[in-house]
Design an enzyme around this catalytic site. Structure first.
Site, PDB file in Angstrom:
ATOM      1  N   ASP A 134      -0.273 -23.554 -49.635  1.00 49.48           N
ATOM      2  CA  ASP A 134      -0.645 -22.500 -48.696  1.00 49.48           C
ATOM      3  C   ASP A 134      -0.469 -21.120 -49.326  1.00 49.48           C
ATOM      4  O   ASP A 134      -1.286 -20.219 -49.127  1.00 49.48           O
ATOM      5  CB  ASP A 134       0.201 -22.584 -47.425  1.00 49.48           C
ATOM      6  N   LYS A 138      -3.939 -19.102 -49.964  1.00 45.97           N
ATOM      7  CA  LYS A 138      -4.169 -18.207 -48.841  1.00 45.97           C
ATOM      8  C   LYS A 138      -3.320 -16.931 -48.915  1.00 45.97           C
ATOM      9  O   LYS A 138      -3.843 -15.821 -48.857  1.00 45.97           O
ATOM     10  CB  LYS A 138      -3.856 -18.934 -47.518  1.00 45.97           C
ATOM     11  N   GLU A 242      -0.157 -23.573 -38.654  1.00 46.55           N
ATOM     12  CA  GLU A 242      -0.654 -22.400 -39.365  1.00 46.55           C
ATOM     13  C   GLU A 242      -0.761 -22.694 -40.859  1.00 46.55           C
ATOM     14  O   GLU A 242      -0.040 -23.530 -41.399  1.00 46.55           O
ATOM     15  CB  GLU A 242       0.267 -21.190 -39.148  1.00 46.55           C
ATOM     16  N   CYS A 243      -1.654 -21.948 -41.537  1.00 46.75           N
ATOM     17  CA  CYS A 243      -1.886 -22.165 -42.963  1.00 46.75           C
ATOM     18  C   CYS A 243      -0.990 -21.300 -43.840  1.00 46.75           C
ATOM     19  O   CYS A 243      -1.073 -21.363 -45.062  1.00 46.75           O
ATOM     20  CB  CYS A 243      -3.348 -21.865 -43.303  1.00 46.75           C
ATOM     21  N   GLY A 244      -0.158 -20.470 -43.226  1.00 50.60           N
ATOM     22  CA  GLY A 244       0.717 -19.595 -43.992  1.00 50.60           C
ATOM     23  C   GLY A 244       0.282 -18.145 -43.967  1.00 50.60           C
ATOM     24  O   GLY A 244       1.081 -17.246 -44.211  1.00 50.60           O
TER      25      GLY A 244
END
Length: 277
Positions: A134, A138, A242-244
């Site tokens: 992540d 991201k 959440e993806c971070g």
């Protein structure tokens, strides 16, 4: 419906850093407004404003609304993890063609292709170290984008109805780095988003016609059953929501550094043992 409370009297653009008291006043004013009114406020008040988007439905609604509010909408920042579906990449091109808004693409550092990424981190890095994955696909690219363009404010596509950490979402937030995050559709549910997309002929991901509701990387996105939560197909079977990108940046950075140091120490120890043997 327009807010009945008086608009807070602030300079344009907002001076930073923003105090907790001022943030509270702004949210009290923005909360009853329509997404278009929130976006209009953001255009007038938020400094160095960009829109971060993975071209999900809510982000697409914001892009369309902005195109009708201004002739020069905030530029888009797209974080290309290198693992998006082909349909997502096709949608990016469709949006660029329809709206003519600049799209700045940021990839994991030092990587242009999936092969580059896997040579650097190994195959299926999201399974080997999900938190680090992540961070490198991201969080770090986003921070690089913000620093390169001196981004101080971003528009997001998050909504409270998506649940998880988003359930208590406010119109405006400040993250751990001081970045302002505007969530214009924070109060909308999925049905309203779908209605707007159809009514306004907004481009959408073709995967949504195949049983998907929320689309991310191909390896962490699955189809959902009727009646399931819209984000049930993201990281299915995990507690993760959440993806971070919307987590504490400094915490994730420290964790990534610690893991990199541990990997380096482990590798050095292995080489030393081999040399002694």
């Amino acid at each position: 419906m327009a807010s009945t409370s008086q608009a807070p009297n602030f300079p344009k653009p907002l001076p930073l850093p923003l105090s907790a008291s001022d943030l509270s006043k702004i949210n009290a004013y923005l909360s009853p407004l329509t997404p278009q009114e929130i976006l209009q406020w953001g255009l007038e008040y938020l400094p160095n404003l960009y829109q971060t988007t993975a071209f999900g439905l809510t982000g697409l609604v914001a892009i369309d609304m902005l195109s009708k509010l201004t002739s020069s909408p905030p530029p888009l920042i797209f974080l290309d993890t290198l693992y998006h579906f082909q349909e997502t990449y096709e949608l990016v091109e469709e949006v660029k063609k329809k709206y003519g808004v600049p799209v700045h693409v940021f990839k994991p550092a030092g990587c242009q292709t999936t092969q580059d990424f896997e040579e650097k981190y190994g195959e299926r890095h999201w399974e080997a170290d999900e938190a680090n994955y992540d961070f490198v696909v991201k969080v770090e690219p986003a921070r690089r984008a913000y620093e390169e363009f001196n981004v101080q404010s971003v528009i997001t596509g998050r909504r409270a109805s998506q649940g998880g950490a988003r359930a208590s979402l406010q119109p405006l937030e400040i993250d751990s780095t001081g970045l302002l995050k505007l969530n214009p559709l924070f109060a909308w549910n999925f049905a309203l988003v779908e209605w707007y997309i159809k009514e306004n002929n907004v481009p959408r991901n073709k995967l949504l016609d195949q049983g998907y509701r929320s689309v991310g990387d191909w390896h962490s996105t699955s189809k959902i059953e009727e009646g399931q939560d819209e984000r049930a197909g993201r990281w299915a079977g995990k507690e993760k929501t959440e993806c971070g990108l919307h987590e504490d940046y400094f915490k994730m950075k420290a964790q990534a550094k610690a893991e990199a140091l541990a990997d380096s120490t482990s590798k050095d120890s292995g080489e030393l043992v081999s040399a002694v043997a």
